[in-house]
Design an enzyme around this catalytic site. Structure first.
Site: not given
Length: 278
Positions: A114-118
């Site tokens: 859901s999030c590639g920046l976590c």
């Protein structure tokens, strides 16, 4: 290779009437990316096109920019209880002279579907210096070409038909011809797979191309477009404010809410050929 889909037995309720039936789900498994044998990141992905995913991730992070900077990509041993390979560990060998990625604690690359920046310490860690600029890209396209992209993207999604649970990213030419499509549970993974395919084919930078994504347009997707030299990013849903800021700064044309003949052009409107007088 890992399975793209899995089957599960579910309880189905229709107007209160129960029944049991098999259901097809999009597979989601962890994949560890190593560089030169050293662990770099773990991402949750749909198995398939794993080498493209690893290569595209390294493009997005500014580690490589051309096919000759990658000496090879291979699956590493990652055995199951019966001794089989899980195909969930990929090792990228860089060509001699190519610097390995920053392994400091500030660049903790754990990612999810859901999030590639976590795990990133800050947005500063994401604003990687791009190898190419896109603000002077000569791409021009017509509204009717853009309006056709969602249907063309959807028509090419093979796994979505059986699961309904995958994002897609499609690379198109200026006249709307599909050049590459990838699916994944993570929208950022789908884009990395497209970019990685282009890298391995020696096609970067992706001048005069359009990137169409399912879902929303986030900061990270604009960043990936910039890093690949893609001048136009279109999404069926909304962009974030930071995505618009980065697109404006970088010269990317950003389009959201692309549905039928309706769309919002947030930045770079000069690339959309409008009918005279409108």
């Amino acid at each position: 290779m890992g399975r793209v889909t899995v089957r599960r037995r579910v309880l189905r309720l229709r107007k209160g009437v129960p029944s049991h039936r098999p259901d097809t789900l999009a597979a989601e498994e962890p994949m560890e990316i190593r560089v030169g044998g050293r662990p770099l990141t773990v991402t949750m992905r749909t198995p398939g096109n794993d080498f493209d995913l690893a290569a595209g991730f390294l493009v997005s992070e500014g580690v490589v920019r051309s096919a000759d900077q990658v000496a090879g990509i291979r699956y590493c041993a990652g055995t199951t209880s019966d001794g089989g390979n899980t195909y969930n560990v990929v090792d990228v060998a860089l060509a001699p002279g190519v610097a390995a990625p920053d392994a400091s604690l500030e660049r903790n690359f754990y990612t999810t579907s859901s999030c590639g920046l976590c795990g990133k310490a800050s947005l500063d860690a994401v604003r990687t210096t791009a190898a190419w600029t896109v603000d002077e890209d000569p791409l021009r396209t017509a509204p009717e070409v853009l309006a056709a992209l969602p249907d063309r993207l959807r028509a090419a999604q093979r796994v979505f038909d059986s699961t309904g649970g995958l994002h897609a990213a499609g690379l198109f030419g200026a006249e709307g011809e599909l050049r590459c499509l990838r699916e994944d549970v993570g929208r950022h993974n789908a884009v990395d797979k497209v970019v990685g395919h282009a890298l391995r084919q020696g096609l970067l930078p992706l001048r005069e191309t359009l990137l169409m994504v399912s879902g929303r347009a986030s900061f990270e997707l604009v960043q990936k477009a910039v890093m690949a030299g893609i001048p136009l990013l279109a999404a069926v849903s909304a962009p974030s404010s930071l995505a618009v800021d980065l697109a404006e700064e970088s010269g990317v044309t950003l389009i959201g809410f692309l549905r039928g003949d309706s769309m919002n052009v947030y930045t770079g409107a000069d690339r959309v050929r409008l009918t005279s007088g409108r």
